[in-house]
Design a protein around this motif. Structure first.
Motif, PDB file in Angstrom:
ATOM      1  N   PRO A  24      57.330  46.325  53.279  1.00 15.08           N
ATOM      2  CA  PRO A  24      56.115  47.152  53.370  1.00 15.08           C
ATOM      3  C   PRO A  24      55.869  47.609  54.803  1.00 15.08           C
ATOM      4  CG  PRO A  24      55.536  44.834  53.219  1.00 15.08           C
ATOM      5  CD  PRO A  24      57.022  44.901  53.096  1.00 15.08           C
ATOM      6  N   LYS A  25      55.120  48.707  54.916  1.00 11.99           N
ATOM      7  CA  LYS A  25      54.769  49.204  56.254  1.00 11.99           C
ATOM      8  C   LYS A  25      53.578  48.434  56.820  1.00 11.99           C
ATOM      9  CE  LYS A  25      56.609  53.893  56.047  1.00 11.99           C
ATOM     10  NZ  LYS A  25      57.378  53.765  54.816  1.00 11.99           N
ATOM     11  N   LYS A  26      52.711  47.947  55.924  1.00  8.49           N
ATOM     12  CA  LYS A  26      51.579  47.127  56.369  1.00  8.49           C
ATOM     13  C   LYS A  26      51.420  45.965  55.414  1.00  8.49           C
ATOM     14  CE  LYS A  26      47.943  49.847  54.096  1.00  8.49           C
ATOM     15  NZ  LYS A  26      46.843  49.015  53.664  1.00  8.49           N
ATOM     16  N   ILE A  27      50.740  44.914  55.860  1.00 12.14           N
ATOM     17  CA  ILE A  27      50.649  43.695  55.054  1.00 12.14           C
ATOM     18  C   ILE A  27      49.210  43.324  54.706  1.00 12.14           C
ATOM     19  CG2 ILE A  27      50.554  42.002  56.946  1.00 12.14           C
ATOM     20  CD1 ILE A  27      52.664  41.738  53.699  1.00 12.14           C
ATOM     21  N   VAL A  28      48.241  43.809  55.467  1.00 11.89           N
ATOM     22  CA  VAL A  28      46.836  43.454  55.198  1.00 11.89           C
ATOM     23  C   VAL A  28      46.213  44.529  54.309  1.00 11.89           C
ATOM     24  CG1 VAL A  28      44.571  42.966  56.202  1.00 11.89           C
ATOM     25  CG2 VAL A  28      46.652  42.232  57.393  1.00 11.89           C
ATOM     26  N   SER A  29      45.686  44.106  53.149  1.00  5.72           N
ATOM     27  CA  SER A  29      44.996  45.033  52.241  1.00  5.72           C
ATOM     28  C   SER A  29      43.500  44.865  52.412  1.00  5.72           C
ATOM     29  CB  SER A  29      45.349  44.722  50.785  1.00  5.72           C
ATOM     30  OG  SER A  29      46.739  44.800  50.599  1.00  5.72           O
ATOM     31  N   GLU A  30      42.783  45.978  52.302  1.00  5.79           N
ATOM     32  CA  GLU A  30      41.324  45.920  52.383  1.00  5.79           C
ATOM     33  C   GLU A  30      40.736  46.412  51.072  1.00  5.79           C
ATOM     34  OE1 GLU A  30      37.552  47.776  54.855  1.00  5.79           O
ATOM     35  OE2 GLU A  30      39.580  48.085  55.608  1.00  5.79           O
ATOM     36  N   SER A  31      39.815  45.620  50.506  1.00  4.89           N
ATOM     37  CA  SER A  31      39.146  46.018  49.276  1.00  4.89           C
ATOM     38  C   SER A  31      37.767  46.554  49.605  1.00  4.89           C
ATOM     39  CB  SER A  31      39.004  44.832  48.314  1.00  4.89           C
ATOM     40  OG  SER A  31      38.180  45.190  47.223  1.00  4.89           O
ATOM     41  N   ASN A  32      37.479  47.743  49.062  1.00  2.89           N
ATOM     42  CA  ASN A  32      36.145  48.325  49.258  1.00  2.89           C
ATOM     43  C   ASN A  32      35.308  48.236  47.985  1.00  2.89           C
ATOM     44  OD1 ASN A  32      36.409  49.183  51.992  1.00  2.89           O
ATOM     45  ND2 ASN A  32      37.847  50.729  51.274  1.00  2.89           N
ATOM     46  N   SER A  33      35.749  47.407  47.009  1.00  2.00           N
ATOM     47  CA  SER A  33      34.955  47.225  45.793  1.00  2.00           C
ATOM     48  C   SER A  33      33.593  46.650  46.181  1.00  2.00           C
ATOM     49  CB  SER A  33      35.663  46.244  44.844  1.00  2.00           C
ATOM     50  OG  SER A  33      36.955  46.705  44.546  1.00  2.00           O
ATOM     51  N   PRO A  34      32.522  47.132  45.540  1.00  2.00           N
ATOM     52  CA  PRO A  34      31.176  46.656  45.914  1.00  2.00           C
ATOM     53  C   PRO A  34      31.006  45.146  45.834  1.00  2.00           C
ATOM     54  CG  PRO A  34      31.030  48.584  44.496  1.00  2.00           C
ATOM     55  CD  PRO A  34      32.472  48.205  44.547  1.00  2.00           C
ATOM     56  N   ASP A  35      31.704  44.485  44.872  1.00  2.00           N
ATOM     57  CA  ASP A  35      31.550  43.030  44.772  1.00  2.00           C
ATOM     58  C   ASP A  35      32.621  42.276  45.552  1.00  2.00           C
ATOM     59  OD1 ASP A  35      33.507  43.839  43.031  1.00  2.00           O
ATOM     60  OD2 ASP A  35      32.782  42.714  41.309  1.00  2.00           O
ATOM     61  N   LEU A  36      33.482  43.009  46.250  1.00  2.00           N
ATOM     62  CA  LEU A  36      34.480  42.382  47.139  1.00  2.00           C
ATOM     63  C   LEU A  36      34.505  43.135  48.458  1.00  2.00           C
ATOM     64  CD1 LEU A  36      37.497  41.983  44.659  1.00  2.00           C
ATOM     65  CD2 LEU A  36      36.065  40.136  45.514  1.00  2.00           C
ATOM     66  N   SER A  37      33.348  43.593  48.906  1.00  2.00           N
ATOM     67  CA  SER A  37      33.325  44.494  50.047  1.00  2.00           C
ATOM     68  C   SER A  37      33.896  43.826  51.296  1.00  2.00           C
ATOM     69  CB  SER A  37      31.902  44.969  50.315  1.00  2.00           C
ATOM     70  OG  SER A  37      31.071  43.880  50.581  1.00  2.00           O
ATOM     71  N   ASN A  38      34.672  44.630  52.009  1.00  2.00           N
ATOM     72  CA  ASN A  38      35.291  44.181  53.261  1.00  2.00           C
ATOM     73  C   ASN A  38      36.107  42.909  53.080  1.00  2.00           C
ATOM     74  OD1 ASN A  38      34.141  46.312  54.748  1.00  2.00           O
ATOM     75  ND2 ASN A  38      32.204  45.198  54.863  1.00  2.00           N
ATOM     76  N   MET A  39      36.804  42.798  51.953  1.00  2.00           N
ATOM     77  CA  MET A  39      37.697  41.659  51.769  1.00  2.00           C
ATOM     78  C   MET A  39      39.097  42.057  52.232  1.00  2.00           C
ATOM     79  SD  MET A  39      38.737  39.443  48.408  1.00  2.00           S
ATOM     80  CE  MET A  39      40.284  40.257  48.004  1.00  2.00           C
ATOM     81  N   TYR A  40      39.586  41.335  53.210  1.00  2.00           N
ATOM     82  CA  TYR A  40      40.917  41.589  53.743  1.00  2.00           C
ATOM     83  C   TYR A  40      41.851  40.517  53.199  1.00  2.00           C
ATOM     84  CZ  TYR A  40      38.300  44.504  57.011  1.00  2.00           C
ATOM     85  OH  TYR A  40      37.482  45.451  57.564  1.00  2.00           O
ATOM     86  N   SER A  41      43.008  40.927  52.681  1.00  2.00           N
ATOM     87  CA  SER A  41      43.887  39.932  52.071  1.00  2.00           C
ATOM     88  C   SER A  41      45.356  40.235  52.324  1.00  2.00           C
ATOM     89  CB  SER A  41      43.636  39.848  50.556  1.00  2.00           C
ATOM     90  OG  SER A  41      43.960  41.082  49.938  1.00  2.00           O
ATOM     91  N   ILE A  42      46.152  39.179  52.218  1.00  7.77           N
ATOM     92  CA  ILE A  42      47.610  39.284  52.333  1.00  7.77           C
ATOM     93  C   ILE A  42      48.222  38.581  51.126  1.00  7.77           C
ATOM     94  CG2 ILE A  42      49.658  38.527  53.621  1.00  7.77           C
ATOM     95  CD1 ILE A  42      48.013  38.663  56.171  1.00  7.77           C
ATOM     96  N   ASN A  43      49.164  39.255  50.474  1.00 10.05           N
ATOM     97  CA  ASN A  43      49.932  38.648  49.388  1.00 10.05           C
ATOM     98  C   ASN A  43      51.404  38.651  49.772  1.00 10.05           C
ATOM     99  OD1 ASN A  43      47.880  38.256  47.120  1.00 10.05           O
ATOM    100  ND2 ASN A  43      47.527  40.372  47.710  1.00 10.05           N
TER     101      ASN A  43
END
Length: 327
Positions: A24-43
């Protein structure tokens, strides 16, 4: 074997599990879902050998051209470059430290991690840069990394969330065929807690009519071993998972399959799937409310006076050192 666009050739493992390398080009995903706002994750892994029948991450495997069923459990996509990409992320201009979640989708400590050590590499980067990290797992492989995790805990840079779906071994084997036993996970909670690592137990997912009655027992057992907090979610069966779970429960529990399915629907406005923000994790209606009450009572009884420590965001240090300001 077909080549999957965006993936390199498969790394041959045993006949049951195949590994595919992704760059992948990047590894950190950001969720903008209202119930997961500003959740940064790595899988670090997509797909999971644990084989949990209810797993919401199954649908994401279809994005790669694989099935949400057996392919999800047997064709594992690995991201070996994750630690290097995380380091680049931390050194981005104007980066402000945020808590990053390991395993927002699939378990970062699934069996293949024993050999590949991608998660361990990520934790080394978190410690080096002193950036907060949160982990969700149901595997005891995490104990291997107790050396790094303990150092992170001393600096208030880590929370660990251990998922326990059931204390009933027969149910666990049917629901989560290749996971560590509940007693094994309780042992993880105890070992981490004894080392001063803050642990939250996740009673998740709660499946009405299957494991919903176990909430107090799960929270008590975790609290007895040092857990500081708890959380829960109600199962939701979006996309292909609805069909997979329906087929499974009719085979595993034919006598109560329809009752369980109807109770799940009762939590999600009459449907197995639920994408409505705010409701999808906790459900709605009388069944969901009774589960929520049971959870609150158990927390009040067994976790009173305990809480997870705050993260320390002041320690973060990029490669060039801390920036000083004139103002």
């Amino acid at each position: 074997m077909d080549h999957i666009e965006g993936l390199d050739e498969p790394l041959l493992e045993n006949s049951a599990t195949q590994l595919f390398e992704e760059s992948p080009k990047k590894i950190v995903s950001e969720s903008n879902s209202p119930d997961l706002s500003n959740m940064y994750s790595i899988n670090p892994y997509q797909g999971c050998e644990h084989g949990c029948i209810y797993c919401y991450a199954r649908n994401s495997h279809e994005y790669y051209g694989f099935s949400a069923g057996l392919d999800f459990e047997r064709k594992i996509i690995v991201k070996r470059s994750a630690p290097e990409l995380l380091e680049k992320y931390f050194n981005k201009r104007n980066y402000q430290p945020v808590t990053i979640l390991l395993s927002g989708n699939t378990d970062c400590y699934q069996p293949i991690e024993r050999r590949l050590k991608i998660t361990r590499g990520l934790l080394e980067v978190f410690l080096q840069y002193k950036n907060p990290v949160s982990i969700i797992t149901k595997n005891n492989v995490i104990i291997r990394d107790l050396d790094i995790i303990t150092e992170l805990a001393k600096l208030n840079l880590i929370h660990v969330n251990v998922s326990i779906t059931s204390l009933n071994e027969s149910l666990r084997q049917k629901l989560e065929p290749r996971t560590v036993t509940a007693s094994g996970r309780l042992g993880v909670i105890q070992k981490l807690s004894e080392k001063g690592v803050p642990v939250r137990v996740m009673a998740a997912p709660i499946i009405p009519g299957l494991n919903s009655n176990e909430i107090p027992d799960i929270i008590k057992a975790a609290a007895d071993r040092g857990a500081l907090s708890a959380g829960f979610t109600i199962v939701r069966l979006n996309g292909s998972i609805g069909e997979i779970f329906t087929d499974w429960i009719h085979k595993a529990y034919p006598d109560r399959a329809e009752k369980v399915l109807n109770m799940i629907k009762a939590c999600h406005d009459g449907k197995l799937n639920d994408s409505e923000f705010g409701r999808r994790m906790r459900g709605d209606g009388p069944v969901a409310q009774s589960i929520s009450q049971l959870y609150k009572m158990a927390c009040n009884r067994f976790l009173a006076g305990r809480e997870m420590p705050e993260y320390d965001y002041t320690l973060f240090t990029p490669k060039g050192g801390k920036q000083t300001t004139m103002f």
